[in-house]
Design a protein around this motif. Sequence first.
Motif, PDB file in Angstrom:
ATOM      1  N   VAL A 134       4.019   5.008  -8.653  1.00  0.00           N
ATOM      2  CA  VAL A 134       5.363   5.298  -8.167  1.00  0.00           C
ATOM      3  C   VAL A 134       6.154   5.912  -9.325  1.00  0.00           C
TER       4      VAL A 134
ATOM      5  N   THR B 287       0.854  -1.185   0.000  1.00  0.00           N
ATOM      6  CA  THR B 287       0.000   0.000   0.000  1.00  0.00           C
ATOM      7  C   THR B 287       0.891   1.237   0.000  1.00  0.00           C
ATOM      8  N   LYS B 288       0.301   2.366  -0.324  1.00  0.00           N
ATOM      9  CA  LYS B 288       1.065   3.617  -0.313  1.00  0.00           C
ATOM     10  C   LYS B 288       1.627   3.880   1.077  1.00  0.00           C
TER      11      LYS B 288
ATOM     12  N   PHE C  44       6.299  10.907  -6.791  1.00  0.00           N
ATOM     13  CA  PHE C  44       6.177  10.097  -5.582  1.00  0.00           C
ATOM     14  C   PHE C  44       7.507  10.073  -4.836  1.00  0.00           C
TER      15      PHE C  44
ATOM     16  N   THR D 264      -1.340   2.755  -6.201  1.00  0.00           N
ATOM     17  CA  THR D 264      -0.375   3.844  -6.062  1.00  0.00           C
ATOM     18  C   THR D 264       0.550   3.919  -7.271  1.00  0.00           C
TER      19      THR D 264
END
Length: 577
Positions: A158, A117-118, A162, A156
Amino acid sequence: MTTQTFLKPGLAYSEDAVLYTGNFVTVNETQPVASAVVVKDGKITFVGTVEQAETFLANESISYTLNEEFKGKTIVPGFIEAHMHPLGAALFTARFGYGGQIERTAGGGQILPASVTKEELVATLTKFVTAHDEAGKQGEWLNLWGLDPLLMTDGTIVDRDFLDTICPDSPILFMHASCHVSVVNTLAIEKAGYSTDDNPAFVFQKEGRLTGEVAEMPDILRSIQAGAFDLGTPEDAVAAMIAYADSTSRLGVTTMSDCGMGVPQNPYPLYQALSQMPIFKSRLSAYPLVPNFKAEELAEFKAASNDRLFANKVKYLNTDGSIQGFTAALKEGEKYFNGKESGHFQYSDEKMLEDVFYAHKLGYSISFHCNGEGCTDKLLDLIEKMQTECPQPHARHCLEHNQMVTPEQMDRMNKLGVVHNLFGTHIPFWGDVHATQTVGPDRVKTLNPFQTSVKKGVPFSIHCDDVVTQVNPLFMMWGAMNRQCVFSGNVYGEEECLTAEQALHAVTMGAAYLMEQEHMIGSIEVGKLADMAILDQNPLEVDKQDVKNIAVHATMLGGDVTVHAVEKNKEAELETA
């Protein structure tokens, strides 16, 4: 080259004869099982029953030691991993921060947790940034590895933005698990010199701005040349490789490969030194990259080969990319299931032929990186052209991965004498992703067509491609026998599952055949090297779901035994005392 000579010993073997008893699964069709094996001078000198072995030893007037420590265990040939990148896996694990989405195990049993997860990924990377800064390295390269955005459960993205939010003041290179794509932050873009003038097929852009995603080695190497991924000193490499070989030995591996020796530098002197160290518990098959090495260098590698280090094949990397990175080359005109465009070839047909033809003319078998169905077509065209202009009837040119190969393409492979090395762990980790994003719910069922390869008679092995997925032959067998994704439990392509016997062959004799060393390793057979994995259970008898849970009790390399379960046994003894 396929002329099979038994290589000279890399180390001295024990001259003592030892008669081992146990349940031997030999992977030798003419003698599939045995209850006794005699080992002497690093080789297997007898296979049969205990009574037959004792008669043989008496008739030959050979003094011996009877060893019954493996009574009740199942002994199979030592596992062979025919496609991996051990130096990268060893050094990445030892030196760089792991931000992957699949849990791994490092030296000493340390767990490298998955970040899916983020929130988890930010927390993981923030720890690395903090340690980096506290070590006084702010402004220096921060090296990370293991990323696969498709396995992020919350979608998410990336990219450079990020990474900038986590660390704007040190350049970051975050390598994808596939090593076909990387992500860099803004400072890294500046240091490596990436710009919107670069080819957008490999240096990705969106709305005229670089995303920070960089595909394939020629462009990824620009970051490395600018200072990223410092692999340390030769001493660091020796220590990392010894630790890595110890970890693979604990999984029953007796022969590993470097399927692409020469990126970013030539490790052959390191491998030579390791091959002379008894503490390095593995044989190593090195595949020098072409055209990186000249004909004279390839000949030197081959001439220096011994049974601990051999370099009799070569590797060509510069073809397509990875399916999960959307850089594999599909059939012309096709797109990925989610609408993304097909991947691109790195070089022209003429350039690829020029890069490899000299090795073919010298008689070397070439292993070609290949993922997409379109890449399979192109490489078969290339191989056919080489064989037409310069026939090499004994060559075993190999398509590495070849995940999207079709039955029709396999027919053509048979005509050309081409073999392939399928990806044993792709469905277990990326099955769901392939079904929903890359190739779709129907095509995923035919990825890595294990059983069709058996039916078509195409020689094959299965591999983990460490650093992509961690080496573990019993897990890989489980993956090929079940084709089940570990995240959802979904099965993709049950008709392509291997039987236990077929899976065991793939990680032993199948791999030995691809390495062109089947006369020396791959089965428990008289005259071959005494390489074996001693298991607590028989993989041919347990439920196929339990194969991945079988413990490796010990590993034998050239007759030298390392027992891995001593502490576990001691604990059991204490509990029953």
